[in-house]
Structures are given as structure tokens and as C-alpha cells.
Design an enzyme around this catalytic site. Structure first.
Site, PDB file in Angstrom:
ATOM      1  N   GLU A 193      18.581  39.903  -7.707  1.00  0.00           N
ATOM      2  CA  GLU A 193      18.460  39.925  -9.056  1.00  0.00           C
ATOM      3  C   GLU A 193      17.795  41.103  -9.371  1.00  0.00           C
ATOM      4  O   GLU A 193      16.714  40.845  -8.809  1.00  0.00           O
ATOM      5  CB  GLU A 193      18.258  38.846  -9.556  1.00  0.00           C
ATOM      6  CG  GLU A 193      19.893  38.005  -9.665  1.00  0.00           C
ATOM      7  CD  GLU A 193      19.042  36.321 -10.398  1.00  0.00           C
ATOM      8  OE1 GLU A 193      18.054  36.503 -10.620  1.00  0.00           O
ATOM      9  OE2 GLU A 193      19.834  35.514  -9.685  1.00  0.00           O
ATOM     10  N   GLU A 229      23.533  32.921  -8.202  1.00  0.00           N
ATOM     11  CA  GLU A 229      22.634  32.818  -6.549  1.00  0.00           C
ATOM     12  C   GLU A 229      23.121  31.917  -5.658  1.00  0.00           C
ATOM     13  O   GLU A 229      23.411  32.751  -4.588  1.00  0.00           O
ATOM     14  CB  GLU A 229      21.669  31.209  -7.046  1.00  0.00           C
ATOM     15  CG  GLU A 229      20.215  32.377  -7.617  1.00  0.00           C
ATOM     16  CD  GLU A 229      20.127  32.267  -9.581  1.00  0.00           C
ATOM     17  OE1 GLU A 229      19.287  33.156  -9.835  1.00  0.00           O
ATOM     18  OE2 GLU A 229      21.531  31.731  -9.678  1.00  0.00           O
ATOM     19  N   GLN A 237      15.264  35.205  -7.067  1.00  0.00           N
ATOM     20  CA  GLN A 237      14.101  35.632  -7.479  1.00  0.00           C
ATOM     21  C   GLN A 237      13.242  35.001  -7.514  1.00  0.00           C
ATOM     22  O   GLN A 237      12.059  36.085  -7.080  1.00  0.00           O
ATOM     23  CB  GLN A 237      14.740  36.383  -8.818  1.00  0.00           C
ATOM     24  CG  GLN A 237      13.535  37.588  -9.451  1.00  0.00           C
ATOM     25  CD  GLN A 237      13.856  37.424 -11.090  1.00  0.00           C
ATOM     26  OE1 GLN A 237      14.443  37.100 -11.645  1.00  0.00           O
ATOM     27  NE2 GLN A 237      15.088  39.150 -11.051  1.00  0.00           N
ATOM     28  N   ASP A 275      12.383  28.793  -7.084  1.00  0.00           N
ATOM     29  CA  ASP A 275      12.370  27.396  -8.171  1.00  0.00           C
ATOM     30  C   ASP A 275      14.429  27.487  -8.472  1.00  0.00           C
ATOM     31  O   ASP A 275      14.992  26.732  -8.654  1.00  0.00           O
ATOM     32  CB  ASP A 275      12.134  27.626  -9.014  1.00  0.00           C
ATOM     33  CG  ASP A 275      10.633  27.355  -9.276  1.00  0.00           C
ATOM     34  OD1 ASP A 275       9.814  26.099  -8.586  1.00  0.00           O
ATOM     35  OD2 ASP A 275       9.558  28.123  -9.091  1.00  0.00           O
ATOM     36  N   TYR A 276      14.903  28.795  -7.998  1.00  0.00           N
ATOM     37  CA  TYR A 276      16.498  29.956  -8.400  1.00  0.00           C
ATOM     38  C   TYR A 276      16.827  29.728  -6.435  1.00  0.00           C
ATOM     39  O   TYR A 276      18.074  29.470  -7.096  1.00  0.00           O
ATOM     40  CB  TYR A 276      15.726  30.563  -8.927  1.00  0.00           C
ATOM     41  CG  TYR A 276      15.379  31.246 -10.184  1.00  0.00           C
ATOM     42  CD1 TYR A 276      15.287  30.286 -11.461  1.00  0.00           C
ATOM     43  CD2 TYR A 276      15.482  32.590 -10.568  1.00  0.00           C
ATOM     44  CE1 TYR A 276      14.649  30.876 -12.539  1.00  0.00           C
ATOM     45  CE2 TYR A 276      14.390  32.788 -11.512  1.00  0.00           C
ATOM     46  CZ  TYR A 276      14.503  32.180 -12.680  1.00  0.00           C
ATOM     47  OH  TYR A 276      13.596  32.545 -13.822  1.00  0.00           O
ATOM     48  N   HIS A 328       8.251  28.686 -12.056  1.00  0.00           N
ATOM     49  CA  HIS A 328       8.404  30.331 -11.753  1.00  0.00           C
ATOM     50  C   HIS A 328       6.791  29.996 -10.978  1.00  0.00           C
ATOM     51  O   HIS A 328       6.483  31.389 -10.415  1.00  0.00           O
ATOM     52  CB  HIS A 328       7.643  31.199 -12.870  1.00  0.00           C
ATOM     53  CG  HIS A 328       8.539  31.588 -13.333  1.00  0.00           C
ATOM     54  ND1 HIS A 328       9.763  31.258 -15.062  1.00  0.00           N
ATOM     55  CD2 HIS A 328       9.746  32.923 -13.432  1.00  0.00           C
ATOM     56  CE1 HIS A 328      10.337  31.708 -14.788  1.00  0.00           C
ATOM     57  NE2 HIS A 328      10.999  32.696 -14.394  1.00  0.00           N
TER      58      HIS A 328
END
Length: 801
Positions: A492, A523, A545, A548-549, A590
Site C-alpha cells: 500500500e 494485506e 504499511q 498493526d495491519y 498505529h
């Protein structure tokens, strides 16, 4: 097998011969399924999930499948594997029994349930085979739709090989990008998000992928009306049908019992995908499942009488027989002869597989019985040892568990006797021999594993100035892309803007959109792209990115990538690099550091936690010299900090599994990693002002962890230990403490209680105050160390509170 069954290209006799051969393969597969179920019900096998009812469409798929192609499929594809020559009867049953010899069960050496298929991409030394000279199956996994993300990457590799220059020498991996990736899935599993995410991504990327949906109207016992809108996956995907001027799919529908239509459909799909690089969806409906979902239940419990009668009539093999008779391919008597001969062949293969499975265990059984008898002869517990020996001898079909239970219990009876040595040595030697059959190849055992790469330190000009740390990453990526044409990065915002922190600034413009690419917000399939391309000899870097993702992709990382070498006994690999950024920034989503979850979910993938961008760049350089997958977590708040620009970009290498002492001290050892180290250093400076001299160690690599056991050497000097981490309590800090205290035996050197300092149990709140009150601060570290020193010397360090 021929890639075509078309009458116009074959004489009728040749056509007839090929069809009969197809039928023999299909009926062999069916008999294996029927007999396999009985083997489970009699207890010889633990569980069975078979491909009965799906045989005929898999014959058609196999005809269109060419050398160099890849399958990413479903655990019912046994007929396909037989048709491409990658599975025989004995191997089928060896997999069912869990035979731990790769020669007998080449799919996984007993590590997976039957029905999970793979071919060998690597030789016994971990070196690549010529993938273009063989038909390839990526190793299956059980989680439904889990094969989909990998399928995307397998298909995308062909597009990369077709469009990126500099890859012409990689002839073992592709023939100019002409390979197709073939996916298979059950209709109910199309309900999974991974299916839809992959379908969308493949349509966007326009990759040569053919996706087959085996539709038998059920998902275990649950009917399609509870699974799929309109009970029809191709109907609801009609919007993906390509039209003039648009991208999309070619969507084909065919009945699963119609042999000639299936062959024609698969030939058409192959041509479209192979020549045009367009994805194709084949909805194969009106299939049956004669034995139900698996050996754990009967389908008579949930199917109506009418449905069961329909399944009997429209069973694909029954319909193929009718078609063969109607078209003068074979008479009913000839078919009956084939059926009878096949049953005998399958039964013989089953018996041979069972004999091969049990023979070495019986030899080991006899060896242990002899030892027990010898030991018993001079033991005060003779009567009990003889009973162990006799009980073991009475087992007609022992397993290795039985042997070790007997031996280990017997050992307790001779602990003070002369027989202890002989029996103990047998147990030790036997365990050393057998344990690798179940535990080897979690990581690469080749000559290019991570331990083959030596550290190369960054070098600097005397006049080197401080620059934004992101520039070190950017210029190192530039050197990587120039040096390694097989390397590409995607994620991303990775392409056009050069990632959100500008670590790839200008790289897409310089190296093109195929090598530095943007990806959608998806993801799991970003990971899948990387896995599939890495399995085909490319060196992808998949960018997530934010850390956390990563949770969106953790299932694919855990179930697929992390287990790949293990579940294939070292015969497949995917040296994917996963790039992300995490730790301290702002807010719940984040600034996460869920390291405990990650390191315990992805054993089999290296987890690297560099404290700055030079260290991170060195990890990328190291990993590209190895054949192992890794996750690199850059410090989210470090891109604008200043670092010096090395002169040997692309060449310096950060060692993996090696800690670094960044400050020596005498009073306490402080262990941490990543962004938190800057706070540790700040606290250490303040502690030094009051006479507490802390040694600071940067872990650098969580998996593997401190392979040289350097931390315990520090603890031996300081006699105190504090682990600081911004994960939740009991997360990575507990893992680190266990490694140091238990594995490195640091407890021998401690004068104070070893302690951890972690974040609060909740996610970090937003804002600077949120960070301060959610995660360890420099003051927290200072006071924690002070409290430890107060306990050791309360006169010198009186209580702060």
C-alpha cells in the site's frame, strides 16, 4: 498424458486409449477413497478426507496443465495428482497412515493429513529443481481458502517473468512467463474473505490464473443456500466478466459429470490464461460427494432422499461410464473388467503401503524387546520388566509412541542398576534418530540459510554527514534493485509516492511499476503475492504499511509461509521478506507492538527488530543472500532521525540472531529492542549520574534469539537483569526472559530477581500523553532499575517513594 483429448487431433483408437486411461485413473482414485475410508474406520489411519465425486473434472484440469504450471489447491485433488503422475496408490495410503519417510509419502513425510499435496521444488540439499521441466503443486494447507493468496502470487510470477528485463537467466523458473497458476476450491469455501480478496486482486492485476470451484452444493453439512447469495458463485461474480475495454475475468460454467464438455472447457481456459494473461473462473457444478465430507460423519444425516438418489445417478464416474458406452469407447463388460482389476491393484497397493509403514517400527520393537530382556535378567525388578517386554511384544501393530512409553517407564525401574546405561542409551539414541522425522526443516537446512551469511559492517567517509534515516533505506533499496534484478517490492503506497515514509522515494520511476508497485488495501493477498512469487524463484519484498495491519495477514503467515519448509520436509521454500513498521507513534492502530502474538504465531519465519534504518537496511542485504523468509519491523518513529550514510550500500549486512552491546556497564543488564532502546539509553545516562552503571543490549533479532548466548555473559558480569519491551505484559518480554533465564541458564548468575518492564495491558492511547501512560517511559525504566538496585543496596540507593 496428452494435453488434449480432441478427436480432430487424434485417431479414434488413440482417442479411445486416452479416454480409457483417464477412466482407469479416475476409478483408481475412487477405489483409494473408498478403501481409505475403511482404513480410518478400522483405526489404521487417524482421519480421512477424500476426492471422491470430483474425479472427472480433475482429469480435464490435468490435461490442460503443462510443465512449469503450478497448482494451489484443495484437499480433494487426489485424482489430479494421480493424473499428472505425482501420486500413486502406495503414496496415497502412506500419506493416510502418516508415514514419516519422504520416499514413501513425498507430499509431507507424514506431517500432514492425507489429501494435502505437494511436488518437490527442491532437491535433498535445498537447491532449486528445474520447475519448468515438471508439473508443480504448491503444498496444501487445511484452512479453507488459505490457498487463495498464494495462488495470486504464483500467477503474478508469470507476469513478472514476461515483463521484467534482467530475468532471462532464470530459466529454471519460467519459460518467458507462459505458465498458468491453477487454483481449486470447494464451493462453500468461496464464502471466505480470502477467496473474494484474491478474486478481486487477480482481476485488478490481470494474471494468468484459472480458478476452479468444485460445487457439490454443500460445505460439510451446510447447504449452499446458507453459504452463497443466490446459491451460485458464478452468478454473483458476473460483474467480474471482462468486457471490451475493461479488465476482469473470463467466467466459464460446466457440469462436473460431463467429460467432453469439461475437457473442452479446460482447454479453452488454459488458452485464454496462458496467451492473454487473463484470469479465468471455472464454476464446475452438479458435482457429488459420495462419502460425505470426511470420515468424521455420514452425509445421509443431512442430505434428503431425493438428493442422495440424484447423487447416485449423476456421480461423475457413473456418467462417464454411460458416455463411454454410448460413444463406443468401451463396452460395459470391458469397464467391469477395468473396475475389477483396479480394485485388486488398489488393495495390493494399500497392503504394500501398510507393510512399508509398519516394517521399520516392528524392527525397532524387536530391538527394544531384546534390550528389555537383557536388562531384566539382572534386575531386581525382573518380573515387572518382563511384563513390559511381553506387553510390547503382544502389540501386532505398534507405533513409535508405544516403544518410547515402554522404554521410559522401564528406565524408572533400573535407575540404580547396571541396566540403566543400556536402556538409557537406547532411549537417547532412538529419540535422536526419530525426533527429526517430526521436527526437522522448520527452517532451511541448505547452504544458503541465515547462518551462511557473515556480518559486513557499514563503512563511512570521514566527511559523512547525518541525513534523515529514511534516505539510508532509500539508497540501500536502490542498490538492492540494481544488484538483484529478481527483487521487487509492493504494498500500500509503496509505488508512486515511495511508501508513506519515503523509504522508496523515486524507486518506481527508476525501476518501473512491475518492480516497485502499489497494491490495494488487502494485506492477506499482499502476503500471498509474496509467497507465490518467492516459490517461483523471485525475491519479493511484501510491504505491510503498519505492524498493526499485519493481523490481517497473520493467518497466511502462520498457516502457510511459516510452515512451508516444515510441512514439505524441506522440499519447498518461499524466501519472502515482509517489510513493515511499528512500535511507538500515536494511537491504538498505529503504535502497536504485538510481538508476543507474532513470534508465537509465525515460528518458521525470522522476526527482526532493528533499532534504526541502517540496521534495517543491513537485514535486507543479509536476507537477500539467504533462502529463508523473514519479517523486518522498522521503527515507525525513526525515519526522520539522523543517521550517517554508509558508503557500502547494498553490501553491509546485519547478522541475524546476534545481539549487540551498545553500552557496557557493571551493575545491571538492560535488554530491549526497537524504538524502546532510545528510552533505555536515555535512562541509562541518568542512572550513571547517580552511580548505577547499566549495560545495554540490543536484541536485534527475536527469532532466532541470541544464538551465541551473549546475554548470559553480560548477566554473569552484572548479576542483574531487566527486560524492557513495549508489548503487553507477558508478551515478548516473557519470551525473552525465558530464553535468558532458562535456555541460557542465567539464573546461575543472578543476585537479584530478574524482572520485566512492559506496556500496559491495553492498546496505547492517542497522543503524547497516551504514549507516556501506555508504554514504558524513560522515567519508568529509571525507577525500575533504581528499585532493583535499592533492593540490593538500600543504604546507597534509598527508596524513591
Amino acid at each position: 498424458m496428452s494435453n488434449s483429448v480432441a478427436k480432430e487431433t487424434l485417431s479414434f483408437q488413440d482417442f479411445k486409449t486416452e479416454v480409457i486411461n483417464d477412466y482407469k485413473i479416475a476409478i483408481t482414485s475412487r477405489e483409494c477413497s473408498l478403501l481409505g475410508r475403511r482404513e480410518v474406520l478400522t483405526g489404521k489411519a487417524k482421519f480421512g478426507i477424500f476426492g471422491d465425486g470430483k474425479e472427472v473434472p480433475q482429469l480435464a484440469l490435468a490435461k490442460a496443465f503443462q510443465n512449469g504450471d503450478f497448482r494451489s489447491g484443495y484437499y480433494r485433488d487426489q485424482t489430479f495428482m494421480m493424473a499428472i503422475g505425482a501420486l500413486n496408490i502406495e503414496q496415497f495410503f502412506a500419506g493416510l497412515y502418516g508415514h514419516t519417510d519422504l520416499n514413501n509419502d513425498p507430499m509431507s513425510a507424514g506431517r500432514q493429513m492425507g489429501g494435502h499435496f505437494a511436488t518437490h521444488s527442491l532437491d535433498e540439499n535445498g537447491n532449486w529443481n528445474n520447475l519448468t521441466a515438471q508439473k508443480n503443486s504448491s503444498a496444501d494447507i487445511s484452512p479453507t481458502a488459505g490457498q487463495m493468496p498464494r495462488l495470486l502470487g504464483l500467477a503474478q510470477a508469470s507476469k513478472i517473468f514476461r515483463n521484467v528485463s534482467g530475468l532471462e537467466n532464470l530459466t529454471n523458473f519460467s519459460n518467458k512467463g507462459n505458465e498458468v497458476a491453477w487454483g481449486t476450491i470447494g464451493n462453500a469455501s468461496t464464502s471466505e474473505g480470502l477467496f473474494f480478496e484474491t478474486i478481486n486482486a487477480a482481476g485488478v492485476l490481470q494474471v494468468p490464473m484459472v480458478m476452479s470451484v468444485w460445487d457439490d452444493e454443500y460445505g460439510i453439512s451446510v447447504h449452499a443456500k446458507y453459504q452463497t447469495t443466490k446459491e451460485n458463485i458464478s452468478e454473483i461474480l458476473k460483474g467480474f466478466q471482462r468486457e471490451d475495454g475493461t479488465n476482469g475475468y473470463e467466467i466459464l460454467r460446466v457440469k462436473g459429470w460431463d467429460y467432453p464438455a469439461l475437457v473442452e472447457t479446460y482447454q479453452k481456459a488454459s488458452k485464454i490464461a496462458r496467451t492473454e494473461h487473463v484470469p479465468v473462473l471455472i464454476h464446475v457444478n452438479e458435482l457429488t460427494q459420495p462419502q460425505g465430507h470426511s470420515t468424521s460423519g455420514s452425509h445421509e444425516r443431512y442430505k434428503s432422499k431425493d438428493r442422495l438418489e440424484w447423487e447416485t445417478e449423476f456421480d461423475c464416474l457413473s456418467q462417464m461410464k454411460i458416455w463411454m458406452i454410448d460413444n463406443n469407447i468401451a463396452t460395459e463388460e470391458e469397464i467391469e473388467e477395468i473396475d475389477s482389476a483396479t480394485k485388486k491393484e488398489v488393495l495390493a497397493g494399500k497392503k504394500a503401503a501398510w507393510a512399508a509403514f509398519t516394517a521399520p517400527i516392528k524392527a525397532e520393537q524387536e530391538e527394544l524387546i531384546n534390550i528389555l530382556q537383557v536388562v531384566a535378567a539382572s534386575s531386581s525388578n525382573k518380573v515387572f520388566l518382563e511384563k513390559y517386554s511381553n506387553d510390547l511384544a503382544s502389540l501386532k501393530e505398534p507405533i513409535r509412541k508405544d516403544l518410547l512409553i515402554t522404554a521410559r517407564k522401564a528406565l524408572r525401574l533400573v535407575i540404580n542398576e547396571s541396566g540403566k546405561s543400556q536402556l538409557g542409551n537406547w532411549i537417547t539414541n532412538y529419540t535422536e534418530k526419530i525426533q527429526p522425522k517430526f521436527s526437522s526443516h522448520l527452517h532451511s537446512q541448505s547452504d544458503t540459510n541465515i547462518y551462511s551469511v557473515k556480518e559486513v559492517k557499514p563503512t563511512y567517509d570521514e566527511t559523512a554527514e547525518d541525513v534523515d534515516a529514511r534516505l539510508v533505506l532509500r539508497d540501500n533499496f536502490d542498490a538492492i534493485f540494481a544488484k538483484h534484478p529478481e527483487t521487487l517490492i509492493f504494498g500500500e503506497d509503496s509505488g508512486n509516492i515511495g511508501d508513506v515514509n519515503q523509504g522508496l522515494e523515486g524507486m518506481q520511476e527508476k525501476y518501473g511499476e512491475f518492480r516497485v508497485a502499489d497494491a490495494g488495501i488487502r494485506e492477506a493477498t499482499i502476503l500471498g503475492q509474496g509467497i507465490g512469487m518467492a516459490m517461483r524463484g523471485l525475491r519479493p519484498i511484501a510491504e505491510i504499511q503498519y505492524l498493526d495491519y499485519l493481523l490481517y495477514a497473520i493467518q497466511i503467515m502462520s498457516d502457510d509461509l511459516a510452515t512451508l519448509q516444515y510441512r514439505t520436509h524441506g522440499r519447498q521454500k518461499a524466501p519472502l521478506i515482509i517489510r513493515t513498521r511499528g512500535h511507538r507513534l500515536e494511537g491504538v492502530w498505529h503504535s502497536g507492538s504485538p510481538m508476543g502474538m507474532i513470534i508465537n504465531a509465525i515460528r518458521g519465519i525470522h522476526v527482526l527488530v532493528p533499532r534504526n534504518m541502517t540496521k534495517a537496511a543491513g537485514f535486507y542485504n543479509t536476507l537477500l543472500e539467504t533462502d529463508e523468509p523473514a519479517l523486518v519491523i522498522e521503527c515507525l518513529n525513526g525515519y526522520r532521525l539522523k543517521e550517517k550514510m554508509p558508503t557500502n550500500l547494498g553490501e553491509f549486512k546485519t547478522p541475524i540472531g546476534i545481539v549487540e552491546t551498545i553500552k557496557e556497564g557493571a551493575d545491571i543488564t538492560l535488554v530491549s529492542y526497537g524504538s524502546t532502546l532510545r528510552l533505555v539509553e536515555q535512562a541509562a545516562k541518568e542512572l550513571l549520574e547517580i552511580g548505577i552503571d547499566a549495560e545495554i543490549i540490543d536484541v536485534q533479532s527475536l527469532l532466532p534469539f541470541d544464538i551465541n548466548h551473549d546475554i548470559v555473559k553480560s548477566v554473569a558480569k552484572t548479576n542483574r537483569l531487566l527486560v524492557i519491551d513495549e508489548d503487553v505484559p507477558g508478551g515478548a518480554s516473557a519470551y525473552i526472559l525465558q530464553e535468558i533465564i532458562e535456555n541460557q541458564k542465567a539464573y546461575n548468575h543472578l543476585d537479584s530477581e530478574p524482572q520485566t518492564l512492559a506496556s500496559q495491558a491495553h492498546r496505547p492511547a492517542y497522543g503524547t500523553d497516551g504514549d507516556y501512560f501506555s508504554k514504558p517511559s524513560a522515567e519508568d525504566i529509571y525507577e525500575k532499575v533504581y528499585a532493583i538496585m535499592h533492593e540490593a543496596n538500600p543504604l546507597k540507593f534509598p527508596s524513591l517513594y
